[in-house]
Design an enzyme around this catalytic site. Structure first.
Site, PDB file in Angstrom:
ATOM      1  N   ASP A 192      26.187 -44.610 -34.157  1.00 42.51           N
ATOM      2  CA  ASP A 192      25.336 -43.490 -33.606  1.00 42.51           C
ATOM      3  C   ASP A 192      26.249 -42.753 -32.691  1.00 42.51           C
ATOM      4  OD1 ASP A 192      23.406 -41.605 -33.275  1.00 42.51           O
ATOM      5  OD2 ASP A 192      21.890 -42.732 -32.930  1.00 42.51           O
TER       6      ASP A 192
HETATM    7  C1  NOJ Z   1      21.897 -39.570 -32.240  1.00 43.12           C
HETATM    8  C2  NOJ Z   1      20.685 -39.888 -32.989  1.00 43.12           C
HETATM    9  O1  NOJ Z   1      20.095 -40.817 -32.583  1.00 43.12           O
HETATM   10  C3  NOJ Z   1      21.121 -40.052 -34.623  1.00 43.12           C
HETATM   11  O2  NOJ Z   1      19.832 -40.286 -35.247  1.00 43.12           O
HETATM   12  C4  NOJ Z   1      21.584 -38.685 -35.070  1.00 43.12           C
HETATM   13  O3  NOJ Z   1      21.683 -38.788 -36.419  1.00 43.12           O
HETATM   14  C5  NOJ Z   1      22.874 -38.532 -34.396  1.00 43.12           C
HETATM   15  N1  NOJ Z   1      22.609 -38.248 -33.038  1.00 43.12           N
HETATM   16  C6  NOJ Z   1      23.562 -37.351 -35.292  1.00 43.12           C
HETATM   17  O4  NOJ Z   1      23.031 -36.165 -34.504  1.00 43.12           O
END
Ligand code: NOJ
Length: 742
Positions: free
Chosen positions: A281
């Site tokens: 993430d």
């Molecule tokens: C953080 C989020 O937790 C995740 O779900 C998302 O895909 C990413 N950012 C990218 O934006």
């Protein structure tokens, strides 16, 4: 003969899939052989695009030069044929001309916004959910996007957690079916088709169980619970061919997910044989320093690659340190090669090595930008997602012949809040997205008067607008109020300690109710909210979530009776935040309360009932469904037998309607205690007015399996309760014995 032909056909399909797999493997190996260590590490590196005045492409300098140098494998948040092409052209200037992957959070639609996933889950309509993901893929791929960071398949039992909006709610079984439908929708005919995008099951794992419902918080749970409740949706998406998974931010029992070898190497890539790749993430590899798990970014890179995270989203840990780690012998080239191969394989499957601009078709981009069919599909699922919570004296549906109606509340003239948290701001949204005001106007006869007042804002504490709202109500035959959450109140980093309907909205409801007019309250929100006074005193309540581009039309269709509501809650609605986590499939405990009011040294609150305000699976219709006697094929079964379950359901009304009939079981004695109910099947059935249908289900011992204390997935013989009903709280039940013998 037929069987023989069928198995020959299956065999030849298998052979061709294997041949294709081998072909791609050979191609991947041939590219890998040409790559320097730096180029390999480049493939594992993902950057965010910078949103500039001219659009979402990354700035000249730094990232652009790195793309040319082969140091970037993927970009996120770069969209549009033009912008993605600019960066792909840079990648084509790199030594090996390896194409970039463009990823984006396409969570509930792209150009056409669909209901938030939690709302879609309330439809229990797997086909409609698959269609929603399919359309999102068609629109996103037309914009140059290869990969969505969806679906979020985290089971969530705590509505304080803002990200409940992004998943399918509290139930593992329902969530698993929905997760598979979404993957099928996004990936369509398969990755070679240019209208398919890679799906990404996230967040691996147990992100929904953050302590206290606070986003990014720790998770501490037994491995049994992890396997039984939180992992099945991931496993099912892997079996369905999901291309990628994303790490979660949390630690699981003290080990951050991004470096959690147990879940990544042992379970995902080992036991489940996952062949796609895992992306971290955003910054989650680097964040392990703050977790207190590693001392610096170098250690973070080392632990994550060894554990099995293949791509680094925005931590710069891999690009900054992996080369040195290999040189120092701390990371084996084989670990890097494994990650690179997984990523290259997907680039080959997408056809990007044949044509890196396959997703850069300007004509297609324009064609899909305003697609009427997509809007219709969005309206269809939006209607099915609406949940009718209360409808005393048949107050709903409203008559279109009303002379004067009051529309009151901060959401009545809002359009953005329909769109929800993970939606993009397109320039013409205000023209495309009707407000409830517009939608109601279009239902009424010419000459009907709408008395509108905002009354208050969503979160503000001012009561200045109350008087005007009272006046609007006074002048009208009936009142419709539209209240709820602001678009940014549920979503990532939007946990709330208090899930009460925000601001002074419920106070406004109370005041207006004093006028004694017939009154309907619509609640638009990204999570289950608490609104006890409204539940007790307002005769008609409709939960409308955030329904997307056509949300207001869907609501108007329901309240004026052009669509008979059929949504069922995918999460329990608590009476207050003190009850959470709250879920229907809890254990019984050694001291269960004998009734809702039992407080006598039992597992209860001394100040509140245990049961939720609205249970899982609950939702009304304008039709009235009556359940008859449960009929079982046997009360004493052997291991190899199938239990047939039948129940007559009658639509006791003069309206056609749809009902979701739910089958639950309880395993009465287990080597580990079993939940009081577990959803095992459901059917979404349409009934004509007055019609009776016999609904049948079949259960086998496979349906009784669970993880025992040794993490073995098996069933245990004994007594079971079989329950069928229109929600998890009101069921018909019968007991059976299921024995080991044949
Ligand atoms: C953080 C989020 O937790 C995740 O779900 C998302 O895909 C990413 N950012 C990218 O934006």
């Amino acid at each position: 003969m037929k069987k023989l032909l069928l198995s020959l056909a299956t065999c030849s399909l298998l052979v061709s899939v294997l041949a294709q797999t081998n072909r791609i493997d050979r191609k991947v190996d041939s590219v890998l052989r040409l790559m320097t260590l730096e180029e390999k590490i480049g493939q594992l590196n993902q950057y965010n695009g910078d949103w500039e005045a001219t659009g979402p492409i990354t700035k000249a300098g730094d990232k652009q030069e790195q793309i040319i140098a082969g140091k970037v494998g993927s970009m996120l948040n770069v969209t549009g044929v033009e912008h993605t092409r600019v960066l792909q052209e840079l990648a084509m200037r790199s030594r090996l001309r390896i194409p970039l992957l463009f990823g984006q959070d396409v969570i509930h639609g792209y150009r056409t916004i669909f209901p938030i996933p939690l709302a879609e889950a309330a439809s229990w309509d797997l086909e409609a959910i698959e269609r929603s993901a399919r359309i999102a893929a068609i629109e996103a791929s037309a914009q140059g996007i290869h990969w969505t960071f969806a679906p979020m398949v985290d089971v969530a039992r705590d509505p304080r957690w803002g990200r409940v909006m992004e998943g399918a709610g509290e139930d593992t079984y329902l969530g698993t079916l929905i997760a598979v439908a979404q993957v099928k929708g996004f990936q369509g005919k398969g990755l070679g088709d240019t209208s398919s995008i890679m799906a990404c099951a996230k967040h691996f794992a147990a992100y929904g169980a953050a302590v206290g419902g606070r986003d990014y918080n720790s998770v501490d749970m037994s491995l049994r619970q992890l396997h039984e409740t939180y992992l099945p949706p991931f496993k099912a998406t892997v079996d369905a061919g999901v291309a990628t998974l994303m790490n979660s931010f949390n630690d699981i029992n003290g080990i951050p997910a991004s470096a959690n070898k147990y879940i990544l190497r042992d379970v995902l890539k080992g036991q489940w044989n996952f062949k796609g790749f895992v992306v971290s993430d955003w910054g989650s590899i680097g964040e392990m320093i703050k977790h207190g798990y590693v001392a610096n970014n170098k250690e973070a890179a080392e632990r994550s690659i060894i554990a099995g995270t293949d791509m680094d989203m925005e931590s710069r840990s891999y690009i900054g340190h992996l080369a040195n780690l290999v040189k120092q012998g701390r990371v084996k080239v084989a670990a890097i090669d494994d990650a690179v191969k997984r990523i290259l394989r997907k680039k080959f499957e997408l056809g990007l090595f044949d044509d890196p601009y396959r997703y850069s078709n300007k004509a297609r981009e324009e064609r899909e930008w305003n697609n009427e069919e997509h809007l219709n599909a969005s309206l269809d699922i939006a209607r099915k997602s609406i949940v009718l919570l209360k409808n005393e004296h048949g107050l709903l549906p409203l008559k279109k012949e009303l002379g004067a109606i009051a529309l009151i509340g901060p959401l009545v003239k809002s359009y953005k809040d329909h769109l929800g948290f993970w939606s993009y701001d397109w320039k013409d949204d205000s023209l495309r997205v009707p407000t409830l005001y517009d939608a109601v106007r279009s239902k009424l006869k010419a000459g009907a008067v709408i008395n509108y007042a905002q009354g208050c804002s969503i979160t503000g504490m001012s009561r200045e607008g109350f008087a005007e709202a009272m006046e609007a109500a006074r002048k009208s035959e009936m009142v419709v109020m539209y209240v709820g959450e602001r678009r940014d109140q549920s979503g990532e980093a939007k946990s709330r300690s208090d899930i009460q309907l925000p601001g002074v909205q419920e106070e406004l409801i109370k005041q207006i109710a004093e006028l004694g007019k017939p009154m309907v309250v619509l609640i638009g929100a990204g999570r289950p909210l608490v609104f006890n006074w409204t539940s007790q005193h307002i005769p008609a309540i409709v939960y409308t979530w955030w329904l997307g581009t056509k949300g207001a039309n869907a609501i108007a269709d329901v309240i004026f009776g052009d669509f008979n509501p059929c949504g069922k809650l995918p999460m329990s609605f608590p009476r207050n935040a003190g009850q959470v986590p709250i879920y229907y499939n809890h254990y019984n405990t050694g001291r269960p309360a004998s009734s809702d009011s039992d407080r006598n040294y039992v597992s209860a609150y001394i100040d509140l009932n245990n049961d939720p305000q609205y249970p899982f699976g609950y939702g009304l219709s304008y039709s009235k469904f009556e359940y008859g006697e449960l009929k079982l094929s046997s009360r004493n079964l052997k291991a190899n037998e199938t239990l047939s379950i039948e129940i007559p359901v009658t639509n006791k009304s003069d309206r056609n309607g749809t009902e979701v009939i739910q089958l639950y079981i309880r395993d009465l004695v287990g080597s580990v205690v079993r939940p009081v109910k577990e959803l095992k099947a459901f059917k979404r059935i349409s009934f004509n007015a007055g019609e009776t249908k016999t609904i049948s289900f079949r259960l086998r011992t496979d349906d009784l399996k669970f993880y025992n204390n040794e993490l073995k997935y098996d069933w245990e013989p004994g007594e079971f309760q079989v329950m069928v009903g229109g929600n998890s709280a009101e069921v018909r039940k019968e007991n059976i014995i299921w024995g080991r013998g044949k």
